[in-house]
Design an enzyme around this catalytic site. Structure first.
Site, mmCIF file in Angstrom:
data_model
loop_
_atom_site.group_PDB
_atom_site.id
_atom_site.type_symbol
_atom_site.label_atom_id
_atom_site.label_comp_id
_atom_site.label_asym_id
_atom_site.label_seq_id
_atom_site.Cartn_x
_atom_site.Cartn_y
_atom_site.Cartn_z
ATOM 1 N N ASP A 1 34.092 40.124 46.423
ATOM 2 C CA ASP A 1 34.799 38.909 46.030
ATOM 3 C C ASP A 1 34.780 37.850 47.124
ATOM 4 O O ASP A 1 34.368 38.103 48.249
ATOM 5 C CB ASP A 1 36.248 39.233 45.640
ATOM 6 C CG ASP A 1 36.873 40.302 46.543
ATOM 7 O OD1 ASP A 1 36.495 40.376 47.721
ATOM 8 O OD2 ASP A 1 37.741 41.059 46.080
ATOM 9 N N HIS B 1 45.003 46.912 41.739
ATOM 10 C CA HIS B 1 43.814 46.118 41.384
ATOM 11 C C HIS B 1 42.660 46.457 42.317
ATOM 12 O O HIS B 1 42.870 46.730 43.494
ATOM 13 C CB HIS B 1 44.119 44.611 41.398
ATOM 14 C CG HIS B 1 44.291 44.022 42.765
ATOM 15 N ND1 HIS B 1 45.520 43.695 43.288
ATOM 16 C CD2 HIS B 1 43.393 43.685 43.717
ATOM 17 C CE1 HIS B 1 45.365 43.187 44.498
ATOM 18 N NE2 HIS B 1 44.084 43.171 44.793
ATOM 19 N N ASP C 1 49.264 46.925 43.643
ATOM 20 C CA ASP C 1 49.436 46.916 42.179
ATOM 21 C C ASP C 1 48.231 47.529 41.465
ATOM 22 O O ASP C 1 48.055 47.370 40.268
ATOM 23 C CB ASP C 1 49.708 45.494 41.670
ATOM 24 C CG ASP C 1 48.565 44.529 41.966
ATOM 25 O OD1 ASP C 1 47.551 44.969 42.576
ATOM 26 O OD2 ASP C 1 48.668 43.346 41.598
#
Length: 257
Positions: A72, A143, A141
């Site tokens: 990313d 991800h 969380d």
């Protein structure tokens, strides 16, 4: 699916680095036969990168015939900004090894056409013959990359709006100033990572314990995108003792055994 439990962060980092090193060496990469490696950013992989640099400097490992694809990149952050993932990868890894800069692929968060940039990234992966080993980390969380809770488990490389939890977690890199934290990023999709021949996910620290529990002990759920890798034929979760705090004793004993 394998779960490798090491005593602490340093041991988990070293185990992961050795695994990557062995995979590359066994592959016997050469001109026209490149090993393709997917790579993450963040705090978790730093120890692993330090070890890989050590192996390279000792003459045990070469990246001359390795192609890398990063997970990313932030949107709108200048490439030379100290918190861009371009800067992170070059400062923490690439400039210390013998990789050809043309073989290190990182999404361009400042591209004029962001969707075209994402499509081109998928095409580059395809042209490289797919990813041999994708290494990833996860957020508290659950991800993976920037596939925030609620992401499609068949998603491809695309533009994503970051969840508030992610923005808050990243604020520490921007002097704690939320207004400086990018709110959007380009990210590979869950489906992109699932296409890799092998996936290794690094999970360390007590703050990731609930995410590890959701990743391996509960069902596949798009609200915990890392859980998708239960369905991958070759997934290894590498964690430290602290990350196992929410797991059942039976689960821990089984994988340690």
């Amino acid at each position: 699916m394998r779960l490798v439990i090491l005593e602490d962060y340093d041991q988990a980092s070293e185990w992961a680095a050795k695994y990557i090193c062995n995979r590359i060496i066994q592959f016997k990469p050469s001109q026209g036969r490149y090993f393709t490696l997917g790579l993450p950013t963040g705090n978790t992989p730093l120890g692993c990168y330090r070890k890989l640099i050590e192996y390279h400097k000792n003459g045990d490992l070469s990246f001359k015939y390795v192609k890398t694809f990063n997970m990313d990149e932030y949107v709108g952050l200048p490439r030379n900004h100290p918190e861009s993932y371009h800067s992170y990868m070059w400062n923490n890894f690439f400039k210390h090894i013998d990789i050809d800069p043309n073989n290190a692929h990182i999404l361009d968060g400042n591209a004029a056409d962001l969707q075209a940039e994402c499509d081109a990234f998928e095409k580059k992966i395809e042209e490289a013959g797919g990813i041999d080993l994708f290494v990833g980390g996860i957020g508290p969380d659950g991800h993976i990359a920037f596939n925030e809770p609620g992401s499609s488990l068949s998603s491809r490389t695309r533009l994503k709006t970051l969840a508030m939890d992610t923005i808050l977690a990243n604020a520490k890199y921007f002097d704690g100033d939320l207004s400086k934290v990018p709110t959007m990023a380009l990210t590979v999709g869950v489906g992109t990572v699932m296409d890799a021949r092998e996936v290794m996910i690094l999970i360390t620290g007590a703050h990731k314990a609930f995410a590890l529990y959701k990743a391996i002990e509960e069902g596949v759920n798009h609200m915990w995108t890392v859980s998708a890798f239960q369905q991958h034929p070759r997934t290894i979760f590498v964690c430290d003792e602290d990350a196992t705090l929410e797991l059942r004793v039976k689960t821990v004993k089984y994988f340690k055994g």
